[in-house]
Design an enzyme around this catalytic site. Structure first.
Site, mmCIF file in Angstrom:
data_model
loop_
_atom_site.group_PDB
_atom_site.id
_atom_site.type_symbol
_atom_site.label_atom_id
_atom_site.label_comp_id
_atom_site.label_asym_id
_atom_site.label_seq_id
_atom_site.Cartn_x
_atom_site.Cartn_y
_atom_site.Cartn_z
ATOM 1 C CD GLU A 245 -2.021 2.233 1.450
ATOM 2 O OE1 GLU A 245 -1.703 3.045 0.552
ATOM 3 O OE2 GLU A 245 -2.192 2.551 2.622
ATOM 4 C CB CYS A 279 -1.302 7.068 1.287
ATOM 5 S SG CYS A 279 -2.378 6.009 2.262
#
Length: 502
Positions: A245, A279
């Protein structure tokens, strides 16, 4: 040994965690070297045998007890998150709440998602029964980030545990105390379990590298794309599968029919929450020309009263990683040097360790401020002439993590055109709070999914079982005992099944 030599040795063997706002020492932790990491994985391997043998109901009970322990210690835990990570206490509590939601979902839904399933064997194998069983992989190595030090790694930890795996977690060097507290709460809630079901190893990059090569059955990493690529390359040497990720450059589309006030509120929050150190959030906005001025005015109005700090009234905290301040400063300068205009803030907004909100208008799409992950409380806004242009620009990125759409009538249709792992319509980050929805990205945003049913399946291996229930004389297709008559029959049947489609 001299005092100087003693200090040097201490630096090599310990990690000191500090408050990013004040520099005050939070805690000191021993660094796990390669031998210590391998020992932790070996201990987890032993514990995995016990944990994996438990039924779903037992694992559910242990996981929910862990959640209850975290709730009972919420004030203490959130104070630690505030001290070591820097985010406001309310944001810490919200992060913990989301993590608890995912622990609960994984615990409650693991059996439904992973229990053995019977599937059709097909006409030619009608005398067989066919089953798919999901088996835990064994020991999962999790390398976590510092920006959401509980919620983000928990997307791997809770789901891996619910699937029957043991976990060895290396928290970020910027949130080591938080990661250790999280794991310790599991052990304290479940004292009857063997040590090592969920443990931690502390350190810097070398400790993470050692974990990759320590014999784990999968590595789950959250962090930068550059580091993710290095981990993937290192894991390839042992054919260790990875879940990555990585970064994002999330886009927001504000259509002509959007609720302007709601869109501005979402953009203001999504761009600056956690100091922009996220993010998935808001980094780029594409707004229709017909509502641009009103939208920008509302964003400026909201952000004009938003300020960073470490006090109770601060909207967000300091930059947790000092080196990121230089990245944010460079991106602001780059935007202004590439046609952009600062309509709120500017270079003067960088006041380490804090950065005030910065809104940049119509900067060049090829600039670093648009193409690279900034990871700070800044946002670029670009004027577009319609949905087609907005979608094209939003999709023009090597990242493809989250996205947002604001439109009263076309939201879902626009969302379906976006290249992204997940999209929130008429809200920001709604997908992150819905446990059943998988989370992950494409391209430089990563590989694999956490959360939801796919998040549970990530930490299992499918085992296919075919059981012959009875034999059909002369029909042993997978045998030298098959007859010419059987093959002649097969040549007649196959066209009837598969040859009629034109």
């Amino acid at each position: 040994m001299s005092t100087t030599e003693s200090t040097a040795t201490a630096r090599e063997t310990t990690l000191t965690s500090v408050d990013p706002a004040t520099g005050a020492v939070v805690a000191t932790h021993p660094i796990a070297d390669e031998a210590a990491v391998r020992a932790a994985v070996a201990q987890a391997r032993i514990a995995a045998a016990t944990w994996g043998a438990l039924g779903y109901a037992d694992r559910r009970r242990h996981l929910l007890r862990w959640g209850s322990r975290l709730v009972a210690r919420a004030d203490e835990f959130c104070e630690l998150i505030h001290a070591e990570n820097g985010k406001p206490r309310d944001d810490a509590y919200l992060e913990l709440t989301l993590a608890l939601e995912h622990i609960h979902w994984a615990a409650v839904n693991a059996e439904k998602v992973l229990k053995p399933k019977k599937v059709s064997p097909g006409l030619l194998m009608a005398n067989f029964a066919a089953y798919i069983e999901q088996r835990p992989l064994g020991v999962i190595g999790v390398i976590g980030p510092w920006n959401y030090p509980v919620y983000t790694p928990n997307g791997s930890i809770a789901y891996a545990l619910a699937a029957g795996n043991a976990v060895v977690f290396k928290p970020s060097e910027y949130s080591t105390s938080i990661g250790n507290y999280f794991a310790r709460a599991f052990a304290e809630a479940n004292p009857e379990l063997p040590e090592g079901v969920f443990g931690t190893v502390n350190g810097y990059g070398a400790t993470g590298a050692a974990l990759v090569h320590a014999g784990v059955d999968k590595i789950a990493f959250t962090g930068s794309t550059a580091t993710g690529k290095k981990i993937m390359a290192a894991a390839a040497a042992d054919l260790t599968p990875v879940l990555l990720e990585c970064g994002g450059k999330d886009a927001v589309i504000v259509a002509a029919d959007a609720d302007i006030a709601a869109a501005a509120d979402a953009v203001a929050f999504g761009a600056t929450m956690n100091g922009g150190q996220t993010c998935a959030g808001v980094e780029r906005v594409y707004v229709d020309r017909s509502i641009r001025d009103e939208f920008i005015a509302e964003v400026k109005r909201i952000l004009s009263s938003v300020r960073p700090g470490s006090d109770a009234k601060a909207a967000y905290g300091p930059m947790t990683m000092p080196s990121q301040i230089d990245v944010v400063r460079r991106h602001i300068d780059n935007a202004l040097n590439n046609g952009g205009t600062a309509v709120l803030g500017g270079p003067e907004s960088v006041k380490a360790p804090y950065i005030e909100p910065v809104v940049l208008l119509d900067t060049d799409e090829n600039s670093e401020a648009v193409q690279e992950e900034t990871f700070g409380p800044t946002v670029t806004i670009r004027t577009v002439s319609g949905i087609d242009e907005a979608v094209e620009l939003a999709n023009n990125s090597r990242y493809a993590l989250g996205s947002t759409v604001f439109s009263r009538k076309q939201g879902l249709a626009i969302a379906r055109r976006l290249r992204a792992g997940q999209t929130s319509v008429n809200s920001v980050l709604g997908f992150a709070a819905i446990s059943a929805l998988p989370f992950g990205g494409l391209g430089d945003s990563g590989i694999g999914r956490i959360h939801g049913a796919p998040g549970l399946l990530e930490f299992t291996s499918p085992h296919s079982i075919a059981v012959q229930r009875f034999a059909i004389p002369g029909m042993a297709l997978l045998s030298y005992a098959r007859t010419e008559r059987t093959m002649n029959l097969l040549r007649k049947v196959v066209p009837l099944i598969h040859g009629r489609h034109r």
